[in-house]
Design a protein around this motif. Structure first.
Motif, PDB file in Angstrom:
ATOM      1  N   ALA A  91      -9.274   8.853   5.854  1.00 54.14           N
ATOM      2  CA  ALA A  91     -10.077   8.066   6.793  1.00 54.14           C
ATOM      3  C   ALA A  91     -11.177   8.938   7.375  1.00 54.14           C
ATOM      4  O   ALA A  91     -10.939  10.092   7.735  1.00 54.14           O
ATOM      5  CB  ALA A  91      -9.211   7.502   7.912  1.00 54.14           C
ATOM      6  N   PHE A  92     -12.374   8.376   7.439  1.00 52.42           N
ATOM      7  CA  PHE A  92     -13.500   8.999   8.146  1.00 52.42           C
ATOM      8  C   PHE A  92     -13.833   8.027   9.276  1.00 52.42           C
ATOM      9  O   PHE A  92     -14.456   6.997   9.057  1.00 52.42           O
ATOM     10  CB  PHE A  92     -14.693   9.190   7.205  1.00 52.42           C
ATOM     11  CG  PHE A  92     -15.744  10.134   7.731  1.00 52.42           C
ATOM     12  CD1 PHE A  92     -16.505   9.810   8.842  1.00 52.42           C
ATOM     13  CD2 PHE A  92     -15.977  11.357   7.116  1.00 52.42           C
ATOM     14  CE1 PHE A  92     -17.468  10.677   9.336  1.00 52.42           C
ATOM     15  CE2 PHE A  92     -16.937  12.232   7.592  1.00 52.42           C
ATOM     16  CZ  PHE A  92     -17.689  11.890   8.701  1.00 52.42           C
ATOM     17  N   ILE A  93     -13.407   8.360  10.485  1.00 54.46           N
ATOM     18  CA  ILE A  93     -13.459   7.435  11.614  1.00 54.46           C
ATOM     19  C   ILE A  93     -14.563   7.845  12.586  1.00 54.46           C
ATOM     20  O   ILE A  93     -14.716   9.026  12.910  1.00 54.46           O
ATOM     21  CB  ILE A  93     -12.097   7.386  12.344  1.00 54.46           C
ATOM     22  CG1 ILE A  93     -11.015   6.877  11.385  1.00 54.46           C
ATOM     23  CG2 ILE A  93     -12.171   6.506  13.578  1.00 54.46           C
ATOM     24  CD1 ILE A  93      -9.617   6.906  11.970  1.00 54.46           C
ATOM     25  N   THR A  94     -15.319   6.864  13.037  1.00 55.34           N
ATOM     26  CA  THR A  94     -16.392   7.097  13.995  1.00 55.34           C
ATOM     27  C   THR A  94     -16.201   6.172  15.192  1.00 55.34           C
ATOM     28  O   THR A  94     -15.326   5.305  15.206  1.00 55.34           O
ATOM     29  CB  THR A  94     -17.766   6.822  13.369  1.00 55.34           C
ATOM     30  OG1 THR A  94     -17.887   5.421  13.110  1.00 55.34           O
ATOM     31  CG2 THR A  94     -17.944   7.581  12.065  1.00 55.34           C
ATOM     32  N   HIS A  95     -17.047   6.339  16.195  1.00 51.60           N
ATOM     33  CA  HIS A  95     -17.059   5.433  17.334  1.00 51.60           C
ATOM     34  C   HIS A  95     -18.105   4.355  17.133  1.00 51.60           C
ATOM     35  O   HIS A  95     -18.096   3.333  17.816  1.00 51.60           O
ATOM     36  CB  HIS A  95     -17.351   6.228  18.613  1.00 51.60           C
ATOM     37  CG  HIS A  95     -16.806   5.596  19.854  1.00 51.60           C
ATOM     38  ND1 HIS A  95     -17.584   4.877  20.727  1.00 51.60           N
ATOM     39  CD2 HIS A  95     -15.547   5.562  20.367  1.00 51.60           C
ATOM     40  CE1 HIS A  95     -16.839   4.436  21.728  1.00 51.60           C
ATOM     41  NE2 HIS A  95     -15.608   4.828  21.535  1.00 51.60           N
ATOM     42  N   SER A  96     -19.005   4.576  16.182  1.00 50.42           N
ATOM     43  CA  SER A  96     -20.161   3.699  15.973  1.00 50.42           C
ATOM     44  C   SER A  96     -20.140   3.104  14.580  1.00 50.42           C
ATOM     45  O   SER A  96     -20.013   3.821  13.588  1.00 50.42           O
ATOM     46  CB  SER A  96     -21.460   4.486  16.176  1.00 50.42           C
ATOM     47  OG  SER A  96     -22.562   3.824  15.608  1.00 50.42           O
TER      48      SER A  96
END
Length: 735
Positions: free
Chosen positions: A260-265
């Motif tokens: 997973a490559f998780i961002t806030h945006s």
């Protein structure tokens, strides 16, 4: 004129970054673009990639007098949305923005066809499984919201396009002129490409990574790692390189690993990171893995998918942190107005609280500032800790000592009034039939402790997680991460979690909690085990002169007890020298606007519009400037982070936005305007001062070569945070 336009899934990726003018939709011409061909068959136009074959998934659009583009207010904006919907169906990790207000009925889908500023009511309609295939068919556009049963679905055009498809695949394309700008379509570089400097994954790993970056990329999966660095030190590039290398290693080893490559945006996940991945590996291997898999998206998208909101007909306020806060601001203002209409609140409760807060709540002219403070209070304290009126948590909230960074609520009654507004805000959410992001995350945390997730964790959990812009995550959001891992990923209580952050770029206090944590406890609360720190100290974005300004501006931050996480700016630029940033004070608002946009237009003519940004530090003034007719044709506005894809239409116009919306982007030249004394008074609290300095730091750090700070004499002149850089000589005042 053609009755249908057909594009294969691989060609969609190329066209998603194309700048297209409305005249293109007459005949869909295509210049000589490597890897794409245009074929005419009967009344159909095919745009196909060199990888198109019988297994390719197709986007089929009804064209012609009765087609989707004929009635569209802006065909190019409609096309962008159709392409995005297609990618959301064909690729993992791409979702439809909440603002598009998608509706589903079986395999039918509709979304708003235009941005709000153009035509709110127009909607586009799709069949997501025409004739039980995996293709997508865009078949209609209406001027208002219509029931699916009332919108004609002519499947014959789709069948005709599918019948002729293989003939188009084997057909030789006609010779196209070598003129990429003569057809109303220009293929632009995807966002994120410039962040990797045109170098491949092999080149980055072999020769371009610094020793600090290389130690991070080579780190094993036995412990969580914090990647700390100032703006421009290459944190996101390091994450992207490590993500692809580790993902490909899993694939080559034949492991069914989930990454997973998780961002806030959402914008960062869908518009920037894919461009970086594509530039690092033009083959697109990361999109065609057979064993390993990649989730790329925001924390809210992940929560929405695992909680199965679509199946339950539930809608989150947003799946993008910044966009969600904007919607939240509207609902909070509605809640305040509703409370003021209640006699008990307006007469008795406000009279019992401090005079300063009562005056603040009653004054409509100061409403935006109040709403922003309440957003911070709700997100970082009340919703983050699930505080509700009448509970023990509420009693603790009312009576406990407050931290200096929090909203100034001096008395117990002040805090009770805020809880009243929050209660009304929650009612506004229920009336709107949506969940706030904070409510969604609270539900997500509870779900990750259920028996259901325990059963599904090995199947749907992750072996490796990367988190970018970690400084945007509040405590509740951070606490979701450790439960997302498969149990098999755990090594002696430690998890392979890789986090990139710079706390000083955070425009809110989301990373802090009511009971303030020191640096060690802040990361321990994640539950991933003891973390290791890799700190990046070389700046690759900005000139040494801009880096010096950021270093001196750093001294304006109020002291926060976050141990080494709040140390002094210690990065050094390795870029060539440039000009010292300048400070200009305009005598009037009119003079400020006219002079700045005149200079910005000149710079855009030299460097290209995508390379020049005017960033406004005051949100109210930003909204007013957007409406000024005399400068409307000089800029491309970015009013939310999910609009960054529109930069491809900048041309010779500059970008106009606020620092918050361009986080993660970079520009040759930045004009940072309205850094005014009026917005930061001597008696403002530590929290407001920190956020003001952070936004200034965030905006200034977007500049690579040239930076101009602009203040307004009518609003008190330059803010005092600029005194340090002026004294040190890293900022030069122009009289």
């Amino acid at each position: 004129m053609f009755n249908g336009l057909v594009i294969d899934e691989h060609a969609l990726l190329a066209l998603s970054s194309a700048a297209i003018e409305n005249e293109w939709f007459d005949t869909f011409p295509l210049p000589d673009i490597t890897g794409l061909k245009r074929i005419e068959l009967d009344d159909l136009c095919y745009i196909l990639s060199s990888r198109a074959d019988e297994k390719s998934r197709l986007l089929v659009m009804r064209a012609g007098p009765q087609g989707v583009f004929a009635s569209a207010r802006s065909p190019r904006h409609l096309f962008d949305r159709i392409v995005h919907v297609s990618l959301s169906q064909f690729e993992n990790g791409i979702s439809i923005p909440v603002k598009w207000r998608s509706f589903h009925e079986g395999t039918l889908l509709s979304v708003y066809a235009q941005p709000e500023a153009i035509a709110v009511k127009q909607r586009a309609y799709f069949e997501r499984a025409p004739d039980d295939t995996s293709h997508l068919y865009a078949y209609a556009v209406t001027d208002s919201v219509e029931e699916f049963a009332n919108v004609s679905l002519d499947i014959s055009l789709f069948r005709h396009a599918l019948d002729k498809y293989l003939d188009a695949v084997v057909a030789a394309p006609p010779v196209a002129p070598h003129d990429g700008g003569a057809f109303g379509i220009i293929l632009t570089e995807p966002l994120g490409t410039t962040l990797v400097g045109g170098h491949s994954l092999k080149e980055w790993y072999g020769t371009r990574l610094t020793a600090e970056q290389r130690s991070f990329v080579d780190h094993d999966h036995k412990t969580p790692v914090r990647l700390k660095g100032a703006a421009g030190t290459g944190k996101t590039v390091s994450l992207a390189v490590k993500c692809l290398i580790d993902l490909y290693k899993f694939e080559d080893d034949g492991r069914d690993a989930r990454v997973a490559f998780i961002t806030h945006s959402v914008a960062l996940a869908q518009d920037v990171i894919p461009g970086m991945f594509s530039a690092l590996d033009p083959s697109g291997r990361w999109l065609e893995l057979t064993r390993a898999s990649l989730f790329l998206g925001s924390i809210y998208e992940l929560a929405r998918d695992l909680l199965q909101y679509e199946r339950k007909s539930l809608k989150p306020l947003s799946t993008d942190g910044q966009e969600g806060r904007e919607f939240q601001a509207i609902l909070i203002e509605d809640a305040i107005n509703t409370c003021l209409k209640k006699t008990k609140f307006a007469v008795r409760d406000l009279a019992a609280c401090s005079a300063d807060l009562a005056a603040w709540i009653k004054d409509p002219a100061r409403r935006r500032g109040l709403v922003q403070e309440l957003i911070n209070e709700f997100a970082c304290v009340i919703d983050a800790e699930n505080i509700r009126k009448g509970t023990a948590a509420a009693d603790s909230y009312v009576n406990d000592r407050r931290e200096p960074w929090q909203m100034p609520l001096r008395t117990e009654q002040d805090r009770q009034v805020v809880l009243d507004i929050h209660e009304q805000y929650c009612l506004e959410l229920e009336r709107s039939n949506v969940l706030s992001m904070d409510q969604m995350i609270a539900d997500f945390n509870r779900y990750l402790l259920t028996h259901e997730w325990r059963q599904l964790r090995e199947k749907n959990g992750f072996d490796l997680i990367f988190v970018d812009e970690f400084h945007y995550f509040n405590r509740a959001e951070r606490m979701t991460l450790h439960n997302l891992f498969r149990r098999s990923a755990i090594t002696e209580g430690r998890l392979p979690l890789f986090m990139a952050y710079d706390l000083k770029q955070a425009p809110t206090d989301a990373f802090m909690g009511r009971l303030r944590e020191d640096a060690g406890n802040m990361f321990k609360s994640i539950g991933a085990g003891e973390t290791e720190l890799v700190e990046l100290t070389q700046v690759f974005r900005s000139t040494p002169e801009i880096a010096n300004f950021l270093r001196d501006l750093d001294g304006s931050f109020p002291a926060l007890d976050l141990a080494g996480e709040w140390g002094a700016y210690s990065s050094n630029s390795v870029e060539p020298h440039g000009d010292v940033p300048t400070l200009v004070t305009a005598s009037t608002i009119t003079g400020l606007v006219d002079d700045v946009f005149r200079q910005a237009q000149s710079a855009a003519n030299r460097h290209g519009g995508r390379q020049v940004a005017v960033l406004c530090l005051n949100d109210d003034l930003f909204g007013k400037y957007l409406k000024l007719g005399r400068i409307a044709d000089k800029f491309v506005p970015l009013t939310s982070r999910d609009e960054v894809a529109q930069l491809k239409y900048a041309g010779k116009r500059c970008v106009f936005s606020t620092p918050d919306y361009v986080a993660g982007l970079q520009f040759h030249t930045v004009f940072l305007i309205n850094v005014d004394r009026a917005d930061l008074q001597d008696d403002d609290g530590i929290g407001k001062r920190r956020r003001f300095v952070s936004r200034c730091y965030l905006g200034a750090s977007r500049a690579k070569k040239a930076l101009q700070i602009v203040s307004n004499a009518e609003r008190g002149g330059p803010a005092d945070i600029l005194a340090g850089p002026l004294t040190a000589g890293s900022l030069k005042q122009i009289v």
